[in-house]
Enzyme design. Structure first.
Site, short mmCIF file in Angstrom:
data_model
loop_
_atom_site.label_atom_id
_atom_site.label_comp_id
_atom_site.label_asym_id
_atom_site.label_seq_id
_atom_site.Cartn_x
_atom_site.Cartn_y
_atom_site.Cartn_z
N SER A 160 -5.60 -22.74 11.45
CA SER A 160 -5.54 -23.76 12.50
C SER A 160 -4.13 -24.30 12.69
O SER A 160 -3.31 -24.29 11.75
CB SER A 160 -6.46 -24.94 12.17
OG SER A 160 -7.79 -24.52 12.04
N1 SAH Z 1 -9.95 -24.06 8.09
C1 SAH Z 1 -9.30 -22.79 8.34
C2 SAH Z 1 -9.33 -22.37 9.80
C3 SAH Z 1 -10.53 -21.63 10.02
S1 SAH Z 1 -10.76 -20.64 11.44
C4 SAH Z 1 -7.89 -22.77 7.83
O1 SAH Z 1 -7.43 -23.77 7.30
O2 SAH Z 1 -7.28 -21.70 7.91
C5 SAH Z 1 -12.54 -20.72 11.42
C6 SAH Z 1 -13.21 -19.98 10.30
O3 SAH Z 1 -14.60 -20.30 10.37
C7 SAH Z 1 -13.13 -18.46 10.40
O4 SAH Z 1 -12.61 -17.93 9.21
C8 SAH Z 1 -14.58 -18.03 10.61
O5 SAH Z 1 -14.89 -16.79 10.02
C9 SAH Z 1 -15.33 -19.17 9.96
N2 SAH Z 1 -16.73 -19.34 10.37
C10 SAH Z 1 -17.30 -19.15 11.59
N3 SAH Z 1 -18.61 -19.42 11.55
C11 SAH Z 1 -18.91 -19.81 10.28
C12 SAH Z 1 -20.09 -20.21 9.61
N4 SAH Z 1 -21.28 -20.28 10.23
N5 SAH Z 1 -20.01 -20.53 8.29
C13 SAH Z 1 -18.82 -20.45 7.63
N6 SAH Z 1 -17.67 -20.08 8.22
C14 SAH Z 1 -17.71 -19.75 9.52
#
Ligand code: SAH
Length: 219
Positions: A66
């Site tokens: 992010s």
């Molecule tokens: N917090 C992260 C940014 C994440 S991007 C950071 O600091 O880098 C969003 C993430 O959510 C992705 O890796 C995606 O695979 C995950 N995601 C999507 N749906 C999800 C779910 N139902 N449960 C867990 N993770 C999920």
């Protein structure tokens, strides 16, 4: 890969922190955490120069780390207290988890994609961050460790997953982007003591879609 932090990177983080302050982030502890965590450790050697731009960046599996402003904004809304038990849905790169750990939270983070989960699980201990990391569908929360003081969702949800509300402690806070696949409004839910909820809307963000049972189902 040899991971090195130095004055140049610290200087770059300092100017990133200044940018975040200029964009309205006020909580000193949040800014300090951003100053501490070497975001370039989450980047491939070839892309190190992008690590301290205030932008999201692609990681594996079509996902992103992010934007620093987004991380700071969500973290500020969570109002982390030392020893808060925090659930993060969407581990991604693991960067947000490190920020929460710097604030003294006990972090439980869930990732849907096995490859990302495995990578973060192997990587974070090498840079001395130790959240508890799980592979699974975070829209169902992690009932075995509930209730949580704080829950943060870092992918865009079509609606607020009821399981997450359920796993929130009384007085707890859920921060979640909700909307379409392209754009979401940041929402903060505060669970009141009489099982009432306070709901606050903030501005628009653009996250990757939340998958899983209470997320988006189509590809
Ligand atoms: N917090 C992260 C940014 C994440 S991007 C950071 O600091 O880098 C969003 C993430 O959510 C992705 O890796 C995606 O695979 C995950 N995601 C999507 N749906 C999800 C779910 N139902 N449960 C867990 N993770 C999920």
């Amino acid at each position: 890969m040899i991971l090195e932090d130095n004055y140049r990177y610290k200087g770059m983080r300092k100017s990133l922190v200044k940018q975040l302050r200029d964009k309205g982030i006020k909580t000193e502890q949040v800014l300090e955490a951003i100053q501490k965590v070497p975001r370039h450790f989450f980047f491939d050697d070839t892309f190190l120069e992008y690590a301290y731009e205030d932008k999201a960046f692609p990681i594996e599996e079509g996902q992103t780390i992010s934007q620093p402003y987004t991380v700071a904004f969500q973290t500020e809304l969570l109002a982390i207290q030392k020893n808060d038990k925090v659930l993060e849905v969407g581990t991604g790169s693991g960067y947000q988890s490190c920020i929460l750990l710097e604030l003294g939270a006990k972090v439980f983070t869930v990732e849907y994609q096995k490859k990302l989960y495995q990578r973060v699980k192997d990587f974070l201990p090498t840079i001395n961050y130790y959240p508890r990391i799980f592979w699974g569908d975070g829209t169902k929360g992690l009932p075995q460790f509930m209730p949580y003081n704080k829950i943060i969702v870092t992918a865009g949800a079509p609606a607020i997953p009821p399981s997450l509300i359920h796993q929130l402690k009384e007085g707890g806070i859920l921060v979640i982007p909700v909307g379409s696949k392209q754009n979401q409004i940041m929402i903060r839910i505060t669970k009141k003591y009489d099982n009432q909820f306070k709901k606050e809307n903030f501005h628009t963000f653009s996250f990757v879609p939340l998958r899983g049972e209470e997320g988006w189902h189509d590809q």
